[in-house]
Design a protein around this motif. Structure first.
Motif, short mmCIF file in Angstrom:
data_model
loop_
_atom_site.label_atom_id
_atom_site.label_comp_id
_atom_site.label_asym_id
_atom_site.label_seq_id
_atom_site.Cartn_x
_atom_site.Cartn_y
_atom_site.Cartn_z
N LEU A 139 -12.21 3.70 -12.43
CA LEU A 139 -11.00 2.54 -11.71
C LEU A 139 -11.28 2.21 -10.29
N PRO A 140 -12.53 4.12 -9.61
CA PRO A 140 -12.67 3.48 -8.52
C PRO A 140 -13.43 2.46 -7.63
N TYR A 141 -14.34 1.85 -9.23
CA TYR A 141 -14.58 1.03 -9.03
C TYR A 141 -14.24 -0.13 -8.48
N LEU A 142 -13.56 -0.26 -9.24
CA LEU A 142 -12.07 -1.72 -9.28
C LEU A 142 -11.81 -1.03 -7.71
N ARG A 143 -11.26 0.06 -7.28
CA ARG A 143 -10.75 -0.12 -5.86
C ARG A 143 -11.45 -1.11 -5.09
N ARG A 144 -12.62 -0.10 -5.19
CA ARG A 144 -13.19 -0.32 -3.96
C ARG A 144 -13.49 -1.84 -4.05
N GLN A 145 -13.91 -2.63 -5.62
CA GLN A 145 -13.91 -4.06 -4.91
C GLN A 145 -12.39 -4.43 -4.37
N ILE A 146 -11.67 -4.05 -4.20
CA ILE A 146 -10.18 -5.26 -4.28
C ILE A 146 -9.90 -5.17 -2.79
N GLU A 147 -10.20 -3.74 -2.69
CA GLU A 147 -10.70 -3.35 -0.41
C GLU A 147 -11.55 -4.16 0.04
N LEU A 148 -12.00 -3.97 -1.15
CA LEU A 148 -13.65 -5.13 -0.07
C LEU A 148 -12.95 -6.51 -0.17
N ILE A 149 -12.49 -7.09 -1.78
CA ILE A 149 -12.13 -8.80 -1.63
C ILE A 149 -10.58 -8.90 -0.72
N ASP A 150 -9.78 -7.68 -1.10
CA ASP A 150 -8.49 -7.41 -0.41
C ASP A 150 -7.47 -8.77 -0.08
N PRO A 151 -7.65 -9.90 -1.39
CA PRO A 151 -7.32 -10.46 -2.06
C PRO A 151 -5.46 -10.86 -1.14
N ALA A 152 -4.76 -12.18 -1.19
CA ALA A 152 -3.33 -12.11 -0.76
C ALA A 152 -2.59 -11.49 -2.13
N VAL A 153 -3.04 -12.24 -3.61
CA VAL A 153 -2.63 -11.66 -4.64
C VAL A 153 -3.19 -11.04 -5.62
N LEU A 155 -3.71 -11.51 -10.04
CA LEU A 155 -2.90 -11.54 -11.33
C LEU A 155 -3.60 -10.85 -12.29
N CYS A 156 -2.84 -9.78 -12.36
CA CYS A 156 -3.23 -8.84 -13.39
C CYS A 156 -2.68 -9.07 -14.99
N VAL A 157 -4.14 -9.37 -15.86
CA VAL A 157 -3.45 -10.20 -17.09
C VAL A 157 -3.55 -9.10 -18.71
N GLY A 158 -2.64 -8.73 -19.13
CA GLY A 158 -2.04 -8.14 -20.14
C GLY A 158 -1.92 -6.57 -19.41
N ARG A 159 -1.10 -6.77 -21.23
CA ARG A 159 -0.36 -4.77 -20.39
C ARG A 159 -1.90 -3.58 -20.16
N ILE A 160 -2.00 -3.60 -21.30
CA ILE A 160 -3.25 -2.44 -20.20
C ILE A 160 -3.94 -2.43 -19.28
N ALA A 161 -4.13 -3.38 -19.47
CA ALA A 161 -4.94 -3.80 -17.73
C ALA A 161 -3.92 -3.10 -16.71
N ALA A 162 -2.41 -3.99 -16.61
CA ALA A 162 -1.47 -3.65 -15.58
C ALA A 162 -0.63 -1.98 -15.75
N GLN A 163 -1.20 -1.49 -16.98
CA GLN A 163 -0.97 0.43 -17.19
C GLN A 163 -2.15 1.29 -16.26
N ARG A 164 -2.64 0.38 -17.09
CA ARG A 164 -4.26 1.33 -15.93
C ARG A 164 -4.34 0.92 -14.36
N LEU A 165 -3.87 -0.48 -14.25
CA LEU A 165 -3.87 -0.34 -12.74
C LEU A 165 -3.07 -0.02 -12.10
N LEU A 166 -1.76 -0.34 -11.98
CA LEU A 166 -0.86 0.12 -11.53
C LEU A 166 0.08 2.19 -11.70
N GLN A 167 -0.96 2.77 -12.96
CA GLN A 167 -0.13 3.61 -13.60
C GLN A 167 0.79 3.60 -13.66
N ARG A 168 0.85 2.61 -14.38
CA ARG A 168 2.78 2.80 -15.56
C ARG A 168 2.40 3.15 -16.68
#
Ligand code: URA
Length: 223
Positions: A139-153, A155-168
């Motif tokens: 996840l830290p790699y993805l978090r850094r990608q998000i930080e560098l891109i700084d997107p407006a939104v 779109l997280c596709v699928g339950r597993i990705a969403a649970q991991r990304l949002l920690q829920r």
């Protein structure tokens, strides 16, 4: 070796001895001493390419870093590379990827206009779900990608990705249909395209999610 000593040796023209990393199978599963925070695209990509933080490095053909516009306003995040992605080194290139491209097109985006990445950069054998420790290390790699891109939104596709990304732990049904936040970045959750290939009647709901994401991008709150 500390940085001062290493640069002093370098100034003397001496190549410092740095012990080689042990193979992933033998290495204890430790968190990185220096994480991806602060890395630029090139060093981040290199760190991912050489990553041995979990056992998936032993079975991957190659890492799958991510692809697209590094200044994209829309970032798509999936779960993990599948067989075709592992072969080609690019996310979402199989059948699910074709459907994702069609979904993006319907929302007014060509694939190169968005940035696409996964929670895991390596394929889990037999496409099993990512293990909790694999996701935590990646996840830290993805978090850094998000930080560098700084997107407006996002779109997280699928339950597993969403649970991991949002920690829920919520079901997809509870995660979709609303706007989450990762820091200040809005996140919209929708069905994984592979699921939509199996359950095409859910495409209508997925289109609602895409409209929610587009509304966020247009500056609305999605309501
Ligand atoms: N499924 C994902 O979640 N990611 C890919 O890259 C391909 C399929």
């Amino acid at each position: 070796m500390d940085a001062r000593r290493s640069s002093a040796l370098e100034a003397l023209g001496i190549t410092a001895y740095v012990p080689r990393a042990r193979s992933a199978a033998a290495a204890p599963q430790r968190a990185p001493a220096v994480g991806p925070a602060g890395k630029d695209w090139a060093t981040l990509a290199a760190a991912v390419r050489e990553c041995t933080l979990c056992g998936l490095c032993a079975t991957r053909t190659q890492t799958v870093f991510g692809i697209g516009d590094v200044q994209a306003r829309l970032m798509v995040i999936g779960e993990a590379p599948g067989a075709e992605e592992d072969r080609q080194g690019e996310p979402f290139v199989g059948r699910a990827g074709q459907l994702l491209n069609a979904m993006l097109k319907a929302a007014g985006f060509d694939r190169p206009q968005v940035y696409i990445a996964n929670v895991l950069k390596c394929r889990p054998p037999n496409n099993r779900d990512p293990a909790a420790d694999e996701a935590a290390r990646c996840l830290p790699y993805l978090r850094r990608q998000i930080e560098l891109i700084d997107p407006a939104v996002i779109l997280c596709v699928g339950r597993i990705a969403a649970q991991r990304l949002l920690q829920r732990d919520d079901t997809l049904g509870r995660l979709r249909g609303r706007i989450h936040r990762l820091g200040r970045i809005p996140v919209v959750v929708t069905y994984h395209p592979a699921y939509l290939l199996r359950s095409p009647t859910e495409k209508r709901k997925s289109w609602e999610d895409l409209k929610l994401a587009m509304g966020v991008m247009a500056g609305g709150d999605g309501t």
